[in-house]
Design a protein around this motif. Structure first.
Motif, mmCIF file in Angstrom:
data_model
loop_
_atom_site.group_PDB
_atom_site.id
_atom_site.type_symbol
_atom_site.label_atom_id
_atom_site.label_comp_id
_atom_site.label_asym_id
_atom_site.label_seq_id
_atom_site.Cartn_x
_atom_site.Cartn_y
_atom_site.Cartn_z
ATOM 1 N N ILE A 14 0.825 -1.206 0.000
ATOM 2 C CA ILE A 14 0.000 0.000 0.000
ATOM 3 C C ILE A 14 0.863 1.261 0.000
ATOM 4 O O ILE A 14 0.487 2.277 -0.597
ATOM 5 C CB ILE A 14 -0.995 -0.002 1.188
ATOM 6 N N ASP A 15 2.042 1.199 0.625
ATOM 7 C CA ASP A 15 2.953 2.340 0.615
ATOM 8 C C ASP A 15 3.441 2.625 -0.805
ATOM 9 O O ASP A 15 3.502 3.780 -1.229
ATOM 10 C CB ASP A 15 4.143 2.090 1.537
ATOM 11 N N ARG A 16 3.782 1.578 -1.514
ATOM 12 C CA ARG A 16 4.239 1.749 -2.895
ATOM 13 C C ARG A 16 3.114 2.238 -3.794
ATOM 14 O O ARG A 16 3.320 3.083 -4.664
ATOM 15 C CB ARG A 16 4.793 0.440 -3.434
ATOM 16 N N ILE A 17 1.920 1.709 -3.587
ATOM 17 C CA ILE A 17 0.779 2.135 -4.397
ATOM 18 C C ILE A 17 0.492 3.616 -4.182
ATOM 19 O O ILE A 17 0.282 4.370 -5.138
ATOM 20 C CB ILE A 17 -0.464 1.271 -4.072
ATOM 21 N N LEU A 18 0.495 4.057 -2.920
ATOM 22 C CA LEU A 18 0.251 5.466 -2.630
ATOM 23 C C LEU A 18 1.338 6.365 -3.216
ATOM 24 O O LEU A 18 1.050 7.442 -3.748
ATOM 25 C CB LEU A 18 0.147 5.685 -1.125
ATOM 26 N N ALA A 19 2.588 5.933 -3.128
ATOM 27 C CA ALA A 19 3.690 6.739 -3.651
ATOM 28 C C ALA A 19 3.609 6.876 -5.168
ATOM 29 O O ALA A 19 3.716 7.984 -5.716
ATOM 30 C CB ALA A 19 5.026 6.119 -3.249
ATOM 31 N N PHE A 20 3.401 5.764 -5.864
ATOM 32 C CA PHE A 20 3.333 5.824 -7.321
ATOM 33 C C PHE A 20 2.063 6.504 -7.812
ATOM 34 O O PHE A 20 2.078 7.181 -8.843
ATOM 35 C CB PHE A 20 3.473 4.432 -7.925
ATOM 36 N N ALA A 21 0.955 6.349 -7.097
ATOM 37 C CA ALA A 21 -0.278 7.034 -7.481
ATOM 38 C C ALA A 21 -0.121 8.540 -7.326
ATOM 39 O O ALA A 21 -0.560 9.309 -8.186
ATOM 40 C CB ALA A 21 -1.445 6.531 -6.646
ATOM 41 N N ILE A 64 -3.837 18.662 -5.659
ATOM 42 C CA ILE A 64 -4.472 18.516 -4.341
ATOM 43 C C ILE A 64 -4.597 17.046 -3.974
ATOM 44 O O ILE A 64 -4.261 16.641 -2.854
ATOM 45 C CB ILE A 64 -5.845 19.208 -4.339
ATOM 46 N N VAL A 65 -5.048 16.231 -4.923
ATOM 47 C CA VAL A 65 -5.184 14.795 -4.670
ATOM 48 C C VAL A 65 -3.815 14.163 -4.431
ATOM 49 O O VAL A 65 -3.656 13.326 -3.529
ATOM 50 C CB VAL A 65 -5.921 14.113 -5.841
ATOM 51 N N ALA A 66 -2.812 14.569 -5.211
ATOM 52 C CA ALA A 66 -1.459 14.036 -5.029
ATOM 53 C C ALA A 66 -0.908 14.400 -3.657
ATOM 54 O O ALA A 66 -0.269 13.575 -2.996
ATOM 55 C CB ALA A 66 -0.535 14.558 -6.124
ATOM 56 N N PHE A 67 -1.171 15.616 -3.202
ATOM 57 C CA PHE A 67 -0.709 16.039 -1.885
ATOM 58 C C PHE A 67 -1.405 15.240 -0.785
ATOM 59 O O PHE A 67 -0.762 14.841 0.195
ATOM 60 C CB PHE A 67 -0.943 17.536 -1.692
ATOM 61 N N ILE A 68 -2.692 15.001 -0.923
ATOM 62 C CA ILE A 68 -3.421 14.216 0.076
ATOM 63 C C ILE A 68 -2.903 12.788 0.127
ATOM 64 O O ILE A 68 -2.725 12.224 1.211
ATOM 65 C CB ILE A 68 -4.936 14.267 -0.208
ATOM 66 N N LEU A 69 -2.624 12.197 -1.031
ATOM 67 C CA LEU A 69 -2.061 10.843 -1.055
ATOM 68 C C LEU A 69 -0.682 10.809 -0.410
ATOM 69 O O LEU A 69 -0.350 9.878 0.337
ATOM 70 C CB LEU A 69 -1.980 10.327 -2.491
ATOM 71 N N LEU A 70 0.139 11.815 -0.690
ATOM 72 C CA LEU A 70 1.476 11.878 -0.097
ATOM 73 C C LEU A 70 1.411 12.087 1.407
ATOM 74 O O LEU A 70 2.185 11.486 2.158
ATOM 75 C CB LEU A 70 2.278 12.993 -0.762
ATOM 76 N N LEU A 71 0.479 12.904 1.857
ATOM 77 C CA LEU A 71 0.290 13.121 3.288
ATOM 78 C C LEU A 71 -0.177 11.840 3.975
ATOM 79 O O LEU A 71 0.290 11.507 5.077
ATOM 80 C CB LEU A 71 -0.716 14.246 3.502
ATOM 81 N N THR A 72 -1.071 11.107 3.329
ATOM 82 C CA THR A 72 -1.522 9.822 3.862
ATOM 83 C C THR A 72 -0.361 8.841 3.969
ATOM 84 O O THR A 72 -0.221 8.143 4.975
ATOM 85 C CB THR A 72 -2.628 9.240 2.962
#
Length: 87
Positions: A14-21, A64-72
């Motif tokens: 899930i960490d890799r998925i969030l980073a690449f997304a 905005i979505v990329a920042f939220i994913l990175l923050l998560t």
């Protein structure tokens, strides 16, 4: 804090998925930004069509979505390392 054995907690899928997304959405947003600039400069852009409306929406919402994913991802990483440090 470093651990005595020097091993870090394993990286989960899930960490890799969030980073690449996050990275993919940010790159897509930058491409849409340049497409809008080039289309506007050439006079091709008609923002009433669904294609250009989607492109302009992606360039505004994408970062905005990329920042939220990175923050998560960052919060999940801090929690994972905190639990590994206590163990």
């Amino acid at each position: 804090m470093s651990r005595e054995d020097g091993s870090a907690p394993p990286v989960r899928r899930i960490d890799r998925i969030l980073a690449f997304a996050s990275l993919g959405i940010l790159v897509l947003s930058i491409v849409c930004f340049f497409a809008t600039i080039i289309g506007s400069a050439n006079g091709v852009t008609d923002f009433s069509t669904p294609l250009w409306y989607t492109v302009s929406l992606l360039q505004m919402v994408g970062p905005i979505v990329a920042f939220i994913l990175l923050l998560t991802l960052l919060i999940m990483s801090f929690i994972r390392r905190g639990r590994a440090g206590r163990a």
